[in-house]
Motif scaffolding. Structure first.
Motif, PDB file in Angstrom:
ATOM      1  N   ILE A  85       0.869  -1.191   0.080  1.00  0.00           N
ATOM      2  CA  ILE A  85      -0.083   0.080  -0.124  1.00  0.00           C
ATOM      3  C   ILE A  85       0.748   1.222   0.262  1.00  0.00           C
ATOM      4  CG2 ILE A  85      -1.794   1.344   1.312  1.00  0.00           C
ATOM      5  CD1 ILE A  85      -2.722  -1.074   2.414  1.00  0.00           C
ATOM      6  N   ALA A  86       0.750   2.216  -0.746  1.00  0.00           N
ATOM      7  CA  ALA A  86       1.230   3.366  -1.070  1.00  0.00           C
ATOM      8  C   ALA A  86       0.274   4.502  -1.031  1.00  0.00           C
ATOM      9  CB  ALA A  86       2.511   3.298  -2.115  1.00  0.00           C
ATOM     10  N   GLY A  87       0.825   5.781  -1.024  1.00  0.00           N
ATOM     11  CA  GLY A  87       0.043   7.168  -1.106  1.00  0.00           C
ATOM     12  C   GLY A  87      -0.506   7.507   0.072  1.00  0.00           C
ATOM     13  N   THR A  88      -1.358   8.394   0.289  1.00  0.00           N
ATOM     14  CA  THR A  88      -1.760   9.237   1.464  1.00  0.00           C
ATOM     15  C   THR A  88      -3.435   9.303   1.452  1.00  0.00           C
ATOM     16  OG1 THR A  88      -1.728  11.158   0.126  1.00  0.00           O
ATOM     17  CG2 THR A  88       0.085  10.340   1.543  1.00  0.00           C
ATOM     18  N   ASP A  89      -4.043   9.788   2.412  1.00  0.00           N
ATOM     19  CA  ASP A  89      -5.317   9.900   2.740  1.00  0.00           C
ATOM     20  C   ASP A  89      -6.047  10.497   1.311  1.00  0.00           C
ATOM     21  OD1 ASP A  89      -7.891   9.841   3.613  1.00  0.00           O
ATOM     22  OD2 ASP A  89      -7.627  11.640   5.099  1.00  0.00           O
ATOM     23  N   GLY A  90      -7.069   9.688   0.972  1.00  0.00           N
ATOM     24  CA  GLY A  90      -7.778  10.123  -0.444  1.00  0.00           C
ATOM     25  C   GLY A  90      -7.358   9.669  -1.616  1.00  0.00           C
ATOM     26  N   GLN A  91      -6.036   8.999  -1.575  1.00  0.00           N
ATOM     27  CA  GLN A  91      -5.175   8.398  -2.732  1.00  0.00           C
ATOM     28  C   GLN A  91      -4.418   7.262  -2.415  1.00  0.00           C
ATOM     29  OE1 GLN A  91      -3.605  11.926  -4.863  1.00  0.00           O
ATOM     30  NE2 GLN A  91      -2.319  12.490  -3.299  1.00  0.00           N
ATOM     31  N   PHE A  92      -4.973   6.250  -1.947  1.00  0.00           N
ATOM     32  CA  PHE A  92      -3.956   5.074  -1.735  1.00  0.00           C
ATOM     33  C   PHE A  92      -3.874   4.285  -2.868  1.00  0.00           C
ATOM     34  CE2 PHE A  92      -5.586   6.193   2.581  1.00  0.00           C
ATOM     35  CZ  PHE A  92      -4.431   6.306   3.230  1.00  0.00           C
ATOM     36  N   GLN A  93      -2.752   3.540  -2.983  1.00  0.00           N
ATOM     37  CA  GLN A  93      -2.475   2.703  -4.201  1.00  0.00           C
ATOM     38  C   GLN A  93      -2.195   1.359  -3.549  1.00  0.00           C
ATOM     39  OE1 GLN A  93      -0.401   5.795  -4.403  1.00  0.00           O
ATOM     40  NE2 GLN A  93      -2.357   6.548  -5.004  1.00  0.00           N
ATOM     41  N   ILE A  94      -3.321   0.212  -3.896  1.00  0.00           N
ATOM     42  CA  ILE A  94      -2.811  -0.988  -3.326  1.00  0.00           C
ATOM     43  C   ILE A  94      -2.567  -2.028  -4.471  1.00  0.00           C
ATOM     44  CG2 ILE A  94      -4.309  -2.932  -2.320  1.00  0.00           C
ATOM     45  CD1 ILE A  94      -6.076  -0.533  -1.299  1.00  0.00           C
ATOM     46  N   LYS A  95      -1.660  -3.045  -4.209  1.00  0.00           N
ATOM     47  CA  LYS A  95      -1.033  -3.805  -5.253  1.00  0.00           C
ATOM     48  C   LYS A  95      -1.321  -5.069  -4.569  1.00  0.00           C
ATOM     49  CE  LYS A  95       2.354  -1.112  -7.596  1.00  0.00           C
ATOM     50  NZ  LYS A  95       3.697  -1.346  -8.096  1.00  0.00           N
TER      51      LYS A  95
END
Length: 305
Positions: A85-95
């Motif tokens: 999981i990367a990113g921040t509140d409102g725009q997380f990216q999950i692989k």
């Protein structure tokens, strides 16, 4: 591959994650439930203490839950394992393990707990069949039977009075030094609780039903059931990897609303509590979902101003 965009990504599909998905689906939020389908309670034949579902198998519980949630088309089930999981509140990216990617505004960790390897010979063969961890879940089935309790120290002095409500026919095997005070040993003796501190050599069983606990010093303790304290870790390393604060016993730290210390990241269920019961996990999931939904609505409302 273009990322699919969701309002909430729920990592974990047990009672907490499923109840959260139900609440969010009814609130018209686009939800991804990412779950590999390997729940900790899969070893048990029946789950207990959940009103209207007492005695249901864990697999049937999930089947019914998914069937009910399917009435809300904004909820998707992804049979996968989230690996980053990367990113921040409102725009997380999950692989995921199979290379899928998702974008999500909020994240709810409902990853539960998992057992470390059971290091007592013979315990794995009876776990979930005649050896259990929670008397509220399985004490009724073992009522008035001769049991062995495997734990020690402060945990033992909490557990012994508790289990006495189901049976007074139990012995304690501490599998090594008992970590008790003289006063605590006397308390057990007053209540006629046999105490054995020799290491456990083997648990003897037949078709998953325990018959006796064999100790290194040659002592044999007959029994028809066992309660033991498991060694647990959080069901996923992702919460800690992204910076979530973790308690000394391995749970995710949350506030009264299910929020972690990472903005936009929540947790519910066994992963965020020591009250490891399905009905409690479901309740936490429902409440966290309502808080997440309110946060999403408030943010959208503010952008219109």
């Amino acid at each position: 591959m273009e990322k699919q965009l969701f309002d909430v990504a729920i990592i974990g599909g047990g009672p907490a994650g499923l109840n959260a998905a139900l609440v969010l689906g009814r609130a018209r939020k686009k939800v991804a439930v990412i779950d590999e389908g390997r729940p900790r309670n899969a070893v048990t034949r029946e789950a207990h203490g959940f009103l209207t579902r007492d005695g249901i198998s864990p697999s049937e519980f999930r089947r019914i839950a998914k069937e009910e949630i399917s009435a809300y088309p904004s909820v998707s089930f992804i049979a996968e394992t989230a690996v980053s999981i990367a990113g921040t509140d409102g725009q997380f990216q999950i692989k995921t393990a199979q290379g899928q990617t998702f974008a999500s505004k909020k994240v709810l960790f409902a990853v539960g707990m998992k057992d470390r390897p059971l290091n007592i010979p013979g315990l794995a063969e009876v776990y979930g069949k005649s050896a259990f961890v929670c008397p509220y879940c399985d004490g009724w089935e073992l009522r008035d039977q001769p049991l062995v309790i495997i734990t020690k120290g402060a945990e033992l002095m909490h557990f012994a009075p508790l289990i006495s409500g189901w049976t007074n026919r139990f012995s304690v095997c501490t599998n090594g030094p008992d970590e008790l005070t003289d006063a605590e040993r006397e308390e057990l003796q007053r209540n006629q609780v046999p105490l054995f501190d020799s290491p456990i050599r083997h648990i003897d069983s037949s078709d998953g039903i325990v018959r006796q606990v064999m100790l290194e010093d040659g002592t044999i303790v007959p029994c028809t059931g066992i309660f033991f304290k498991p060694d647990l870790v959080t069901g996923s390393d992702l919460p800690q990897t992204i910076g979530c604060e973790i308690t000394e016993w391995g749970a995710i730290v949350v506030d009264e609303f299910g929020k972690t210390n990472i903005p936009g990241v929540y947790s519910a269920g066994d992963a965020a509590s020591r009250m490891h019961q399905a009905i409690a996990a479901a309740s936490m999931g429902a409440f966290a979902a309502a808080v997440i939904n309110n946060e999403l609505n408030t943010e959208a409302w503010g952008r219109k101003g």
